[in-house]
Design a protein around this motif. Structure first.
Motif, PDB file in Angstrom:
ATOM      1  N   THR A 140      -6.147  -3.254   6.003  1.00 34.12           N
ATOM      2  CA  THR A 140      -5.791  -1.864   6.221  1.00 34.12           C
ATOM      3  C   THR A 140      -4.858  -1.811   7.413  1.00 34.12           C
ATOM      4  OG1 THR A 140      -7.710  -1.542   7.631  1.00 34.12           O
ATOM      5  CG2 THR A 140      -7.966  -0.979   5.312  1.00 34.12           C
TER       6      THR A 140
ATOM      7  N   SER B 211      -4.571  -1.780  10.498  1.00 34.84           N
ATOM      8  CA  SER B 211      -5.379  -1.923  11.698  1.00 34.84           C
ATOM      9  C   SER B 211      -4.634  -2.569  12.840  1.00 34.84           C
ATOM     10  CB  SER B 211      -6.625  -2.736  11.387  1.00 34.84           C
ATOM     11  OG  SER B 211      -6.270  -3.983  10.874  1.00 34.84           O
TER      12      SER B 211
ATOM     13  N   GLN C  74      -3.246  -5.410  -3.766  1.00 39.76           N
ATOM     14  CA  GLN C  74      -2.794  -4.221  -3.056  1.00 39.76           C
ATOM     15  C   GLN C  74      -1.306  -4.288  -2.769  1.00 39.76           C
ATOM     16  OE1 GLN C  74      -3.584  -3.830   1.239  1.00 39.76           O
ATOM     17  NE2 GLN C  74      -4.809  -5.706   1.074  1.00 39.76           N
TER      18      GLN C  74
ATOM     19  N   ARG D 178      -0.545   2.630   1.558  1.00 45.20           N
ATOM     20  CA  ARG D 178      -1.145   1.485   0.884  1.00 45.20           C
ATOM     21  C   ARG D 178      -1.956   1.949  -0.301  1.00 45.20           C
ATOM     22  NH1 ARG D 178      -6.100  -1.095   0.822  1.00 45.20           N
ATOM     23  NH2 ARG D 178      -6.905   0.531   2.194  1.00 45.20           N
TER      24      ARG D 178
ATOM     25  N   SER E 156      -8.488   2.493  -4.153  1.00 41.54           N
ATOM     26  CA  SER E 156      -8.516   2.992  -2.779  1.00 41.54           C
ATOM     27  C   SER E 156      -7.089   3.067  -2.253  1.00 41.54           C
ATOM     28  CB  SER E 156      -9.375   2.092  -1.883  1.00 41.54           C
ATOM     29  OG  SER E 156      -8.843   0.781  -1.841  1.00 41.54           O
TER      30      SER E 156
ATOM     31  N   GLU F  75      -4.467   4.611   1.440  1.00 44.90           N
ATOM     32  CA  GLU F  75      -4.389   5.288   2.726  1.00 44.90           C
ATOM     33  C   GLU F  75      -2.953   5.675   3.025  1.00 44.90           C
ATOM     34  OE1 GLU F  75      -5.939   2.407   5.399  1.00 44.90           O
ATOM     35  OE2 GLU F  75      -4.113   1.247   5.510  1.00 44.90           O
TER      36      GLU F  75
ATOM     37  N   ILE G  52      -0.932   6.865   6.736  1.00 49.25           N
ATOM     38  CA  ILE G  52      -1.037   7.124   8.173  1.00 49.25           C
ATOM     39  C   ILE G  52       0.365   7.364   8.730  1.00 49.25           C
ATOM     40  CG2 ILE G  52      -1.746   6.204  10.413  1.00 49.25           C
ATOM     41  CD1 ILE G  52      -3.809   4.523   8.977  1.00 49.25           C
TER      42      ILE G  52
ATOM     43  N   GLN H 194      -7.712   8.354   4.393  1.00 49.93           N
ATOM     44  CA  GLN H 194      -8.086   7.195   3.600  1.00 49.93           C
ATOM     45  C   GLN H 194      -8.910   7.634   2.400  1.00 49.93           C
ATOM     46  OE1 GLN H 194     -10.131   4.085   5.740  1.00 49.93           O
ATOM     47  NE2 GLN H 194      -8.246   2.976   6.115  1.00 49.93           N
TER      48      GLN H 194
ATOM     49  N   SER I 224     -11.467   5.712   0.073  1.00 46.65           N
ATOM     50  CA  SER I 224     -12.131   4.411   0.048  1.00 46.65           C
ATOM     51  C   SER I 224     -13.610   4.561  -0.272  1.00 46.65           C
ATOM     52  CB  SER I 224     -11.965   3.704   1.396  1.00 46.65           C
ATOM     53  OG  SER I 224     -12.864   4.221   2.350  1.00 46.65           O
TER      54      SER I 224
ATOM     55  N   THR J  58     -15.866   3.148   1.877  1.00 42.22           N
ATOM     56  CA  THR J  58     -16.476   2.742   3.140  1.00 42.22           C
ATOM     57  C   THR J  58     -17.861   3.349   3.332  1.00 42.22           C
ATOM     58  OG1 THR J  58     -14.308   2.489   4.187  1.00 42.22           O
ATOM     59  CG2 THR J  58     -16.202   2.758   5.653  1.00 42.22           C
TER      60      THR J  58
ATOM     61  N   ILE K 251     -12.551  10.826   0.381  1.00 45.76           N
ATOM     62  CA  ILE K 251     -11.374  10.952   1.236  1.00 45.76           C
ATOM     63  C   ILE K 251     -11.841  11.444   2.606  1.00 45.76           C
ATOM     64  CG2 ILE K 251      -9.175  12.126   1.594  1.00 45.76           C
ATOM     65  CD1 ILE K 251      -8.884  12.395  -1.397  1.00 45.76           C
TER      66      ILE K 251
ATOM     67  N   VAL L  11      -8.579   9.659   9.354  1.00 45.05           N
ATOM     68  CA  VAL L  11      -8.636   8.474  10.205  1.00 45.05           C
ATOM     69  C   VAL L  11      -7.687   8.652  11.381  1.00 45.05           C
ATOM     70  CG1 VAL L  11      -9.256   6.903   8.332  1.00 45.05           C
ATOM     71  CG2 VAL L  11      -6.839   7.283   8.853  1.00 45.05           C
TER      72      VAL L  11
END
Length: 381
Positions: free
Chosen positions: A49, A51, A163, A179, A202, A204, A206, A222, A224, A226, A232, A235
């Protein structure tokens, strides 16, 4: 005695407060540039992701990475193991009389391999293709106690995914990341695989700001698993290097890590992650209510410490240890599953309620990064 969810919410609230304080300090204090070079220089390989492991620190085109972050991972091999922990299960029968069972999980091991390929690598646009294969297994000391335990005993729960990630610098301040990822999750074999039954999607998006080469942040959404089911949620990305040694890397609320750069070859991390797993399972033995397919949803909160160290140039290893708190590990009715479940209305009936005890865990990782010679050549250009 505080419940797990109270502890979990308190930890996330404390982490978010910490991020706000760090942001406030950022507005008042100027970064202290590292006195010695810190790995990495520009490298166009993102992580799973948005990150940490993106491209470098050029101010001509803004990106979410900052000076001082660890090396970008190209290929990652990971093995994780938990100690024994308790499990209590309640099967919600159609007659209104639940069946309860308990046992000890004597083995819960996970392994995965991931890889990332830069399909397009230009200063104004990065396109990366990724793949992953994950596997998880369970063993119980008394599997005969429960039909669910017998079905999970030594069964390989797999994830096969691909992905596409796009990193788009807009100018010297603004950037965005998009992504999308598709995974086949469950206990399938090659001969019985039905993509529509096992597909999970999934993604995202940003949008962010690069304030200096030591500080970048962004906000987004996002989609996902998680937190167990597909959802949704907002983040906040926050990457900051404060000085030669200290920094923070966060994609809140899913994870927050404080970084200590021992040297350009050794990095230490401390923080937490929230992990979610979602498997479609076809039972070898039907449940007492006759059900033969389930969706298994798992959400866990993991405080952790991590070490990353260079072995030789482009070969690194990682060691991680922490404690796993299980928020949920429940089974739901799979009736009417259609793979990609976005916008599906209603809530699935919960068939099995599981309560798992906490357990320490440890993992070891080996990963390949861009060679230093290649990075120097890239930086020179």
């Amino acid at each position: 005695m505080p419940t797990f969810f109270t502890l979990w919410r308190g930890t996330l609230r404390a982490s978010f407060t910490g991020l706000l304080l760090l942001s406030g300090l950022a507005a008042q204090a100027q970064e202290t540039p590292p006195r010695t070079p810190v790995f990495p220089l520009p490298a166009p390989l993102p992580g799973d992701t948005a990150s940490a492991n993106q491209v470098g620190n050029s101010q001509e085109f803004a990106t979410p990475s900052v000076v001082g972050q660890g090396p970008s991972k190209g290929v990652v091999a990971h093995l994780e193991r938990l100690t024994d922990f308790s499990i209590k299960s309640k099967l919600n029968n159609s007659d209104g009389k639940p069946i309860t069972n308990n046992s000890t999980v004597t083995k819960n091991s996970r392994a995965f391999i991931k890889g990332y390929i830069p399909a397009w690598n230009r200063p104004h646009l990065k396109v990366i293709l990724g793949f992953n294969y994950d596997r998880e297994e369970f063993q119980f000391n008394r599997p005969d106690n429960s039909v669910l335990y017998r079905n999970l005993e030594d069964k390989g729960l797999k994830v096969l995914g691909a992905q596409l990630a796009v990193i788009r610098p807009i100018d010297d301040v603004h950037w965005y990341i998009a992504r999308v990822k598709g995974e086949l999750n469950g206990d399938y074999t090659a001969s019985e695989l039905d993509v529509n039954d096992y597909l999970k999607m999934s993604g995202e998006f940003i949008y962010g700001w690069k304030r200096t080469k030591y500080f970048a942040w962004g906000v987004g959404l996002q989609l996902s698993y998680t937190f167990g089911r597909q959802s949704i949620y907002p983040v906040v990305l926050y990457n900051r290097t404060f000085n030669e040694h200290w920094g923070v890397e966060a994609l809140f609320p899913a994870r927050v890590s404080f970084r200590y750069n021992v040297s350009d070859k050794t990095l230490l991390f401390g923080g937490y992650t929230v992990d979610g797993l979602n498997y479609n399972v076809k039972l070898r033995e039907p449940l007492p209510n006759g059900m033969q397919t389930l969706i298994l949803r798992e959400t866990e909160f993991k405080p952790r410490l991590r070490l990353e160290r260079e072995i030789y140039d482009f070969v690194w290893f990682g060691l991680e240890a922490g404690y796993r708190y299980n928020a949920s590990f429940n089974a739901f009715d799979d009736a009417g599953n259609s793979g990609f479940s976005l916008f599906r209305k209603g809530t699935r009936p919960r068939i099995v309620d599981n309560t798992l005890g906490g357990a320490p865990y440890a993992s070891i990782e080996l990963f390949l990064v861009p060679p230093r010679k290649f990075l120097k050549k890239t930086a020179g250009k």
